[in-house]
Design an enzyme around this catalytic site. Structure first.
Site, PDB file in Angstrom:
ATOM      1  N   SER A   1       3.330  12.483  28.539  1.00 28.77           N
ATOM      2  CA  SER A   1       2.589  13.107  27.440  1.00 28.77           C
ATOM      3  C   SER A   1       1.145  13.357  27.863  1.00 28.77           C
ATOM      4  O   SER A   1       0.421  12.415  28.233  1.00 28.77           O
ATOM      5  CB  SER A   1       2.587  12.200  26.216  1.00 28.77           C
ATOM      6  OG  SER A   1       1.522  12.586  25.362  1.00 28.77           O
TER       7      SER A   1
ATOM      8  N   HIS B   1       5.150  16.862  28.347  1.00 27.40           N
ATOM      9  CA  HIS B   1       5.228  16.691  26.894  1.00 27.40           C
ATOM     10  C   HIS B   1       3.865  17.017  26.290  1.00 27.40           C
ATOM     11  O   HIS B   1       2.862  16.349  26.608  1.00 27.40           O
ATOM     12  CB  HIS B   1       5.638  15.248  26.566  1.00 27.40           C
ATOM     13  CG  HIS B   1       5.893  14.995  25.114  1.00 27.40           C
ATOM     14  ND1 HIS B   1       7.042  15.383  24.472  1.00 27.40           N
ATOM     15  CD2 HIS B   1       5.113  14.398  24.180  1.00 27.40           C
ATOM     16  CE1 HIS B   1       6.969  15.009  23.197  1.00 27.40           C
ATOM     17  NE2 HIS B   1       5.819  14.403  22.995  1.00 27.40           N
TER      18      HIS B   1
ATOM     19  N   ASP C   1       1.601  17.242  23.064  1.00 26.89           N
ATOM     20  CA  ASP C   1       1.506  16.737  21.688  1.00 26.89           C
ATOM     21  C   ASP C   1       0.540  17.578  20.859  1.00 26.89           C
ATOM     22  O   ASP C   1      -0.670  17.410  20.945  1.00 26.89           O
ATOM     23  CB  ASP C   1       1.054  15.270  21.702  1.00 26.89           C
ATOM     24  CG  ASP C   1       2.201  14.351  22.051  1.00 26.89           C
ATOM     25  OD1 ASP C   1       2.017  13.478  22.916  1.00 26.89           O
ATOM     26  OD2 ASP C   1       3.286  14.528  21.476  1.00 26.89           O
TER      27      ASP C   1
ATOM     28  N   MET D   1      -1.092  18.348  17.480  1.00 26.00           N
ATOM     29  CA  MET D   1      -1.348  17.684  16.206  1.00 26.00           C
ATOM     30  C   MET D   1      -2.300  18.562  15.383  1.00 26.00           C
ATOM     31  O   MET D   1      -3.328  19.012  15.891  1.00 26.00           O
ATOM     32  CB  MET D   1      -1.988  16.312  16.431  1.00 26.00           C
ATOM     33  CG  MET D   1      -1.108  15.373  17.236  1.00 26.00           C
ATOM     34  SD  MET D   1      -1.886  13.750  17.411  1.00 26.00           S
ATOM     35  CE  MET D   1      -0.784  12.996  18.604  1.00 26.00           C
TER      36      MET D   1
ATOM     37  N   HIS E   1       5.724  19.312  21.323  1.00 23.39           N
ATOM     38  CA  HIS E   1       6.021  18.455  20.169  1.00 23.39           C
ATOM     39  C   HIS E   1       5.087  18.843  19.037  1.00 23.39           C
ATOM     40  O   HIS E   1       3.909  18.478  19.041  1.00 23.39           O
ATOM     41  CB  HIS E   1       5.810  16.995  20.594  1.00 23.39           C
ATOM     42  CG  HIS E   1       6.065  16.000  19.513  1.00 23.39           C
ATOM     43  ND1 HIS E   1       5.736  14.674  19.666  1.00 23.39           N
ATOM     44  CD2 HIS E   1       6.604  16.120  18.274  1.00 23.39           C
ATOM     45  CE1 HIS E   1       6.064  14.012  18.557  1.00 23.39           C
ATOM     46  NE2 HIS E   1       6.585  14.870  17.710  1.00 23.39           N
TER      47      HIS E   1
ATOM     48  N   MET F   1       3.560  18.368  15.824  1.00 23.72           N
ATOM     49  CA  MET F   1       3.300  17.448  14.722  1.00 23.72           C
ATOM     50  C   MET F   1       2.418  18.225  13.737  1.00 23.72           C
ATOM     51  O   MET F   1       1.189  18.049  13.673  1.00 23.72           O
ATOM     52  CB  MET F   1       2.616  16.167  15.230  1.00 23.72           C
ATOM     53  CG  MET F   1       3.594  15.278  15.981  1.00 23.72           C
ATOM     54  SD  MET F   1       2.824  13.981  16.949  1.00 23.72           S
ATOM     55  CE  MET F   1       2.479  14.898  18.440  1.00 23.72           C
TER      56      MET F   1
ATOM     57  N   MET G   1      11.246   9.171  17.401  1.00 23.21           N
ATOM     58  CA  MET G   1       9.910   8.586  17.533  1.00 23.21           C
ATOM     59  C   MET G   1      10.007   7.068  17.498  1.00 23.21           C
ATOM     60  O   MET G   1      10.573   6.503  16.559  1.00 23.21           O
ATOM     61  CB  MET G   1       9.011   9.070  16.397  1.00 23.21           C
ATOM     62  CG  MET G   1       8.661  10.543  16.412  1.00 23.21           C
ATOM     63  SD  MET G   1       7.884  11.068  17.937  1.00 23.21           S
ATOM     64  CE  MET G   1       6.321  10.168  17.832  1.00 23.21           C
TER      65      MET G   1
ATOM     66  N   GLY H   1       1.023  10.505  15.863  1.00 21.27           N
ATOM     67  CA  GLY H   1      -0.414  10.717  15.618  1.00 21.27           C
ATOM     68  C   GLY H   1      -1.328  10.041  16.609  1.00 21.27           C
ATOM     69  O   GLY H   1      -2.513  10.373  16.685  1.00 21.27           O
TER      70      GLY H   1
ATOM     71  N   GLY I   1      -1.511   7.970  20.729  1.00 19.43           N
ATOM     72  CA  GLY I   1      -0.900   7.414  21.940  1.00 19.43           C
ATOM     73  C   GLY I   1      -1.235   5.924  22.011  1.00 19.43           C
ATOM     74  O   GLY I   1      -2.048   5.414  21.233  1.00 19.43           O
ATOM     75  N   GLY I   2      -0.568   5.220  22.935  1.00 17.25           N
ATOM     76  CA  GLY I   2      -0.921   3.826  23.207  1.00 17.25           C
ATOM     77  C   GLY I   2      -0.510   2.826  22.149  1.00 17.25           C
ATOM     78  O   GLY I   2      -1.023   1.713  22.089  1.00 17.25           O
TER      79      GLY I   2
ATOM     80  N   ASP J   1      10.001   8.712  22.185  1.00 21.60           N
ATOM     81  CA  ASP J   1       8.587   9.047  22.309  1.00 21.60           C
ATOM     82  C   ASP J   1       7.720   7.994  21.637  1.00 21.60           C
ATOM     83  O   ASP J   1       7.707   7.877  20.407  1.00 21.60           O
ATOM     84  CB  ASP J   1       8.376  10.413  21.632  1.00 21.60           C
ATOM     85  CG  ASP J   1       6.972  10.929  21.769  1.00 21.60           C
ATOM     86  OD1 ASP J   1       6.681  11.995  21.193  1.00 21.60           O
ATOM     87  OD2 ASP J   1       6.166  10.280  22.450  1.00 21.60           O
ATOM     88  N   GLY J   2       7.028   7.213  22.522  1.00 26.15           N
ATOM     89  CA  GLY J   2       6.045   6.294  21.949  1.00 26.15           C
ATOM     90  C   GLY J   2       6.225   4.869  22.421  1.00 26.15           C
ATOM     91  O   GLY J   2       7.244   4.245  22.150  1.00 26.15           O
TER      92      GLY J   2
ATOM     93  N   GLY K   1       3.008   8.255  27.789  1.00 24.68           N
ATOM     94  CA  GLY K   1       1.628   8.723  27.960  1.00 24.68           C
ATOM     95  C   GLY K   1       0.811   7.674  28.685  1.00 24.68           C
ATOM     96  O   GLY K   1       0.533   7.769  29.873  1.00 24.68           O
TER      97      GLY K   1
HETATM   98  C1  DX5 Z   1       2.375  10.263  19.437  1.00 26.83           C
HETATM   99  C2  DX5 Z   1       2.899  11.248  20.476  1.00 26.83           C
HETATM  100  C3  DX5 Z   1       3.448  10.575  21.683  1.00 26.83           C
HETATM  101  C4  DX5 Z   1       2.423   9.703  22.407  1.00 26.83           C
HETATM  102  C5  DX5 Z   1       3.105   8.912  23.495  1.00 26.83           C
HETATM  103  O1  DX5 Z   1       2.210  10.943  18.220  1.00 26.83           O
HETATM  104  O2  DX5 Z   1       3.941  12.033  19.932  1.00 26.83           O
HETATM  105  O3  DX5 Z   1       3.942  11.569  22.581  1.00 26.83           O
HETATM  106  O4  DX5 Z   1       1.441  10.524  22.962  1.00 26.83           O
HETATM  107  O5  DX5 Z   1       2.110   8.157  24.123  1.00 26.83           O
HETATM  108  P1  DX5 Z   1       2.387   6.660  24.581  1.00 26.83           P
HETATM  109  O6  DX5 Z   1       3.460   6.750  25.612  1.00 26.83           O
HETATM  110  O7  DX5 Z   1       1.046   6.237  25.135  1.00 26.83           O
HETATM  111  O8  DX5 Z   1       2.813   5.896  23.365  1.00 26.83           O
HETATM  112 ZN    ZN Z   2       4.997  13.356  21.351  1.00 33.27          ZN
END
Ligand code: DX5
Ligand code: ZN
Length: 223
Positions: free
Chosen positions: A10, A35, A37, A39, A68, A70, A140, A145, A147-148, A178-179, A200
């Site tokens: 990501s 990937h 993201d 938003m 993706h 969102m 998910m 919304g 990462g991490g 994802d996540g 990510g």
């Molecule tokens: C969150 C995103 C994910 C996120 C994954 O809303 O859709 O793709 O960036 O990041 P990690 O792997 O750091 O959880």
């Molecule tokens: Zn994502």
């Protein structure tokens, strides 16, 4: 059935001031997809980027762009991302409701692979009616919304249900998670039927990106 594990880093965790270099590096280090993201600040709190970022990174990689969305009303945003070069467009069932089949059909009519995503608290039953038409299902394992975040193990039964559905319909549809994925939990996700892995933080924080991508693939196969 054995399925190749595909790694989709990501770019939410990348350096936004050097995104071209980031995606070039991901491709050199063995990623299978990128990937992206998106938003919109309405479906989720944050705003990241729009179709222009997708267009910009398209020039720096030959990998498929896994976009993706969102976003609220994703049906109004599809054409921009198709023109920008998206290879897969993912919409959230929570943003589409009963419009979902029509939105997925619109994506397919553009000749782009379509994917539906379910957030952690959304039952898999909410998308069963659309699973025969999707090219991929995104489960998910964090609240969309950010990462991490920490991996939510409790979503894995959704992957099992979906994989049983696909197998019983003779479909080899991808299931993406994802996540919060890392080397410690990836095997459990793959064991549940997942074969496309978004990561990510795990990848961008790694001292050796290529080794981490290879280790994730290996850890995913060792079930
Ligand atoms: C969150 C995103 C994910 C996120 C994954 O809303 O859709 O793709 O960036 O990041 P990690 O792997 O750091 O959880
Ligand atoms: Zn994502």
């Amino acid at each position: 059935m054995e399925r190749d594990i595909k790694i989709a880093p990501s770019i939410l965790s990348a350096d936004f001031a050097a995104m071209g270099a980031a995606v070039r590096k991901l491709e050199e280090c063995g990623a299978d997809l990128i990937h992206c993201d998106v938003m919109d600040g309405s479906f989720v709190q944050r705003i990241t980027f729009g179709s222009q970022m997708v267009e910009a990174i398209k020039k720096h990689t030959s990998l498929p762009l896994d976009v993706h969305l969102m976003c609220v009303q994703p049906e109004n945003k599809l054409e921009d991302f198709v023109k920008a070069g998206a290879d897969i467009l993912t919409v959230h069932v929570e943003a589409c409701g009963e419009k979902l089949p029509g939105v997925l059909k619109k994506i397919k009519d553009y000749g782009v692979r379509c994917c539906v995503s379910v957030s952690p608290d959304t039952p898999i039953e909410s998308v069963l009616g659309s699973l025969e038409m999707v090219d991929m299902l995104l489960i998910m394992s964090v609240y969309p919304g950010l990462g991490g975040q920490k991996f939510l193990e409790r979503v894995l039964p959704k992957a099992e249900t979906a994989r049983k559905f696909f197998d019983s319909h003779g479909l080899n549809t991808d299931i993406e998670i994802d996540g919060g994925i890392n080397e410690e939990n990836i095997a459990r996700a793959v064991n549940a039927g997942v074969n496309v892995i978004v990561a990510g933080n795990t990848i961008f924080k790694a001292p050796d990106m290529a080794k981490t991508i290879a280790d994730l693939k290996k850890a995913g196969m060792s079930r």
